[in-house]
Design an enzyme around this catalytic site. Sequence first.
Site, PDB file in Angstrom:
ATOM      1  CE  LYS A 125      -4.096  -1.855   0.189  1.00  0.00           C
ATOM      2  NZ  LYS A 125      -4.987  -1.845  -0.950  1.00  0.00           N
ATOM      3  CE  LYS A 159      -6.873 -17.152  -8.636  1.00  0.00           C
ATOM      4  NZ  LYS A 159      -6.797 -17.572  -7.242  1.00  0.00           N
ATOM      5  CE  LYS A 184      -3.420 -13.406  -9.090  1.00  0.00           C
ATOM      6  NZ  LYS A 184      -3.502 -14.322  -7.969  1.00  0.00           N
TER       7      LYS A 184
END
Length: 331
Positions: A111, A194, A197
Amino acid sequence: METVVSGIRSTGKLHLGNYYGAVQNFVRMQHDYNCFFFIADYHSLTTHPTPEDLHGNVKQVLVEYLAAGLDPEKATLYIQSEVPEVAELYLYLNMNAYLGELERSTSFKDKVRSQPDNVNAGLLTYPVLMAADILIHKATKVPVGKDQEQHLEMARTFGNRFNRMYQNDYFPEPYAFSFSANLVKIPGLDGKGKMGKSEGEANAVYLSDDVETIRKKVMRAVTDSGPTQENQAKPEVIQNLFDLMKVVSTEDTYQHFDQLYNTCQIRYGDFKKQLAEDIILATSPIRERIEAIANDKTYLQKVSRLGTEKARESASKTIKEVREIIGFRSF
Ligand code: TRP
């Protein structure tokens, strides 16, 4: 019966990958465990949503999980911010969570890198809040993916630290509950692994997508120029679409297109048309339930009241005992 806790991000509308994966497992677990599933709306404040967005997101997630089969009578399905005991436990745990260990968390470092202008304290103590979510019900099992393993380890650390500090064994250790064996992998439509994703709406089919959107997305799914040799191995982009078809279509349909591929007669347009219609068919009951539940204010109120009541019953028992242990005692 063992207690299970899992938090659901309040910003994620469900796509087929979530539905056939985690959600189906939640639905199965509610029969075998004492389950607490909650919408993690306190956590979402780290990104500063507007009040309207916050409320809308929570509602959407609640509606979709109900539509997908979570049973509020079986599991305790609640909204995190309706249970202020969680915030209280978070406060206590924060007193023994250290800057160094919080800064070392992988998700925090990610982050800091991705949003350097908003490195707030809530982000730093995200794992403490998550530990409070779990410990408040003294859960031992947490059905989460690999990406949450480190947070779970921190939850064990914080629980054990509390136990050591007050010389008791109040909090049990929570461990990841993995259902990877049961996990159906749903590939995305852009040929890049996926579903969900990669960023971008086109990669995923959402349960809330209308049928025209589903048709458009599937027709735009990435393919190649077609097989040139009989029985050749399928490249990933094509295999992905066949994998999807395996989940939503009948065996006959799957075999039919597999045969066409193997004999180099497949027309991807027809193939994708069929795939789109079968996705629509497979998801239409749930699409209808989403509609119905979203418009049933009375039901949503009933569900959220019931969830709050059951969750607070469990949480307030813990908080009462924790306060006593800490030494907050009444005269
Ligand atoms: N961190 C989890 C996620 O990103 C969500 C979450 C919050 C959670 N609190 C939790 C998961 C408690 C399990 C238990 O998906």
